[in-house]
Design a protein around this motif. Structure first.
Motif, PDB file in Angstrom:
ATOM      1  N   ARG A 181       0.834  -1.198   0.000  1.00  0.00           N
ATOM      2  CA  ARG A 181       0.000   0.000   0.000  1.00  0.00           C
ATOM      3  C   ARG A 181       0.870   1.250   0.000  1.00  0.00           C
ATOM      4  O   ARG A 181       2.001   1.239   0.503  1.00  0.00           O
ATOM      5  CB  ARG A 181      -0.911   0.038   1.232  1.00  0.00           C
ATOM      6  CG  ARG A 181      -2.092  -0.900   1.188  1.00  0.00           C
ATOM      7  CD  ARG A 181      -2.935  -0.746   2.438  1.00  0.00           C
ATOM      8  NE  ARG A 181      -3.524   0.589   2.558  1.00  0.00           N
ATOM      9  CZ  ARG A 181      -4.015   1.063   3.710  1.00  0.00           C
ATOM     10  NH1 ARG A 181      -3.967   0.322   4.812  1.00  0.00           N
ATOM     11  NH2 ARG A 181      -4.526   2.279   3.757  1.00  0.00           N
ATOM     12  N   VAL A 182       0.310   2.306  -0.529  1.00  0.00           N
ATOM     13  CA  VAL A 182       0.900   3.640  -0.456  1.00  0.00           C
ATOM     14  C   VAL A 182      -0.089   4.516   0.294  1.00  0.00           C
ATOM     15  O   VAL A 182      -1.239   4.664  -0.130  1.00  0.00           O
ATOM     16  CB  VAL A 182       1.171   4.215  -1.854  1.00  0.00           C
ATOM     17  CG1 VAL A 182       1.674   5.647  -1.755  1.00  0.00           C
ATOM     18  CG2 VAL A 182       2.163   3.346  -2.617  1.00  0.00           C
ATOM     19  N   VAL A 183       0.341   5.073   1.415  1.00  0.00           N
ATOM     20  CA  VAL A 183      -0.526   5.911   2.246  1.00  0.00           C
ATOM     21  C   VAL A 183       0.103   7.298   2.356  1.00  0.00           C
ATOM     22  O   VAL A 183       1.215   7.447   2.875  1.00  0.00           O
ATOM     23  CB  VAL A 183      -0.706   5.306   3.658  1.00  0.00           C
ATOM     24  CG1 VAL A 183      -1.519   6.249   4.542  1.00  0.00           C
ATOM     25  CG2 VAL A 183      -1.376   3.940   3.569  1.00  0.00           C
ATOM     26  N   SER A 184      -0.588   8.305   1.861  1.00  0.00           N
ATOM     27  CA  SER A 184      -0.096   9.678   1.959  1.00  0.00           C
ATOM     28  C   SER A 184      -0.222  10.180   3.392  1.00  0.00           C
ATOM     29  O   SER A 184      -1.220   9.902   4.076  1.00  0.00           O
ATOM     30  CB  SER A 184      -0.893  10.590   1.026  1.00  0.00           C
ATOM     31  OG  SER A 184      -0.638  10.275  -0.327  1.00  0.00           O
ATOM     32  N   LEU A 185       0.786  10.907   3.843  1.00  0.00           N
ATOM     33  CA  LEU A 185       0.778  11.478   5.184  1.00  0.00           C
ATOM     34  C   LEU A 185       0.305  12.921   5.083  1.00  0.00           C
ATOM     35  O   LEU A 185       0.985  13.759   4.486  1.00  0.00           O
ATOM     36  CB  LEU A 185       2.176  11.394   5.800  1.00  0.00           C
ATOM     37  CG  LEU A 185       2.691   9.958   6.002  1.00  0.00           C
ATOM     38  CD1 LEU A 185       4.133   9.966   6.488  1.00  0.00           C
ATOM     39  CD2 LEU A 185       1.800   9.196   6.973  1.00  0.00           C
ATOM     40  N   PRO A 186      -0.858  13.233   5.630  1.00  0.00           N
ATOM     41  CA  PRO A 186      -1.474  14.554   5.450  1.00  0.00           C
ATOM     42  C   PRO A 186      -0.553  15.689   5.883  1.00  0.00           C
ATOM     43  O   PRO A 186       0.139  15.600   6.900  1.00  0.00           O
ATOM     44  CB  PRO A 186      -2.720  14.485   6.347  1.00  0.00           C
ATOM     45  CG  PRO A 186      -3.013  13.026   6.486  1.00  0.00           C
ATOM     46  CD  PRO A 186      -1.686  12.336   6.467  1.00  0.00           C
ATOM     47  N   GLY A 187      -0.553  16.748   5.076  1.00  0.00           N
ATOM     48  CA  GLY A 187       0.222  17.930   5.411  1.00  0.00           C
ATOM     49  C   GLY A 187       1.706  17.809   5.152  1.00  0.00           C
ATOM     50  O   GLY A 187       2.483  18.680   5.558  1.00  0.00           O
ATOM     51  N   THR A 188       2.123  16.724   4.472  1.00  0.00           N
ATOM     52  CA  THR A 188       3.540  16.507   4.177  1.00  0.00           C
ATOM     53  C   THR A 188       3.706  16.098   2.719  1.00  0.00           C
ATOM     54  O   THR A 188       2.734  15.821   2.018  1.00  0.00           O
ATOM     55  CB  THR A 188       4.141  15.393   5.054  1.00  0.00           C
ATOM     56  OG1 THR A 188       3.740  14.105   4.544  1.00  0.00           O
ATOM     57  CG2 THR A 188       3.695  15.512   6.496  1.00  0.00           C
TER      58      THR A 188
END
Length: 280
Positions: free
Chosen positions: A97-104
């Motif tokens: 999985r690829v999970v984006s880290l909010p605000g980064t």
């Protein structure tokens, strides 16, 4: 944003009631501004118990800390099939999985990983069949459901990681990559007088994964476990490697530096502050 990683906590092997530590762990994570906590495998020797633990801990953490996990070889030995490991749809499960880290500008990329015998010492004159027979006779992984050969299973891992890193590149972001197995020979200790261990090194991971990661500019940080020794953060090229597994606190296999689990957990927690390339 600060992201923390643990590997090889082995609650059941260490005869610990994991849930008795929820309060102390949450307090530490919140006090240190950890927004995301990732466990890189070997939580229980039972995948269903690992999943129950993750769900219970996330419920306790609430909205203050987001929890993710991948499976290590110990998690795989009971109550899960290879197909289930590959297809499980669970918001906490980070495999492939690829999970984006909010605000980064960062993402989490996870893969359970596997091995293909490429980390075995060159002087060990053994075939793939030799390593496979040895595994079935002596290694815990013999209990893991694996319809593929080790080489084919690792090839699938490489394909998945390549695909996920392409996704990160397309998003114009960087990757914090977490896996359970060892991606580079740099971290292995070989001993000519320990033939058992030299055979086991073949089952530690894959140098081909390390090559793939090294060739991917989007990879910022690599976190892994499996080897039960602790290394200082290591820069290889422009990539930060983190490897401080918690390991065993047993009379027969004492790997801790103290006799207290929370002390060991805090000391082995790998924290990545996304405002700078450093680790604590």
């Amino acid at each position: 944003m600060r992201v923390a990683f643990s590997t090889d906590v082995h609650y059941d092997v260490n005869h610990l009631d994991a849930r008795t530590y929820f309060s102390q762990q949450k307090e530490y994570l919140v006090q240190h501004d950890i927004g995301v906590y990732v466990i890189g495998g070997d939580i229980f020797n039972n995948f269903q118990e690992t999943v129950r633990y993750v769900h219970d801990f996330q419920a306790y953490l609430g909205d203050e800390v987001r929890l993710y996990f991948i499976a290590g070889n110990h998690d795989m030995v009971k109550n899960v099939t290879y197909s289930e490991l590959e297809t499980l749809q669970d918001p906490a499960y980070l495999h492939h999985r690829v999970v984006s880290l909010p605000g980064t500008d960062y993402t989490l990329v996870g893969n359970n990983g596997w091995y293909d015998y490429s980390l075995a010492p060159a002087e060990v004159d053994k075939t793939a069949e030799d390593f496979n027979r040895w595994k079935k006779a002596f290694w815990i992984d013999s209990a893991i459901d694996s319809p593929l050969s080790d080489a084919d299973r690792m090839a699938r891992v490489l394909d998945q990681v390549q695909m996920d890193l392409h996704t990160v590149a397309a998003q114009g972001k960087k990757a914090l990559f977490v896996t359970h197995f060892v991606p580079r020979r740099d971290f292995l200790i070989y001993a000519a007088d320990r033939p058992y261990w030299n055979m086991a090194t073949a089952l530690m991971g894959s140098s081909h994964l390390g090559d793939l990661l090294a060739a991917a500019p989007v990879v910022d940080t690599v976190v892994f476990g499996h080897l039960h020794h602790r290394d200082a953060p290591l820069m290889i090229g422009d990539q930060l490697y983190l490897h401080t597994p918690l390991g065993y606190g047993l009379k027969r296999a004492w790997e801790w530096q103290t006799s207290d689990f929370m002390t060991e957990w805090r000391h082995t927690l790998m924290i990545r502050d996304l405002s700078e390339k450093s680790a604590s």
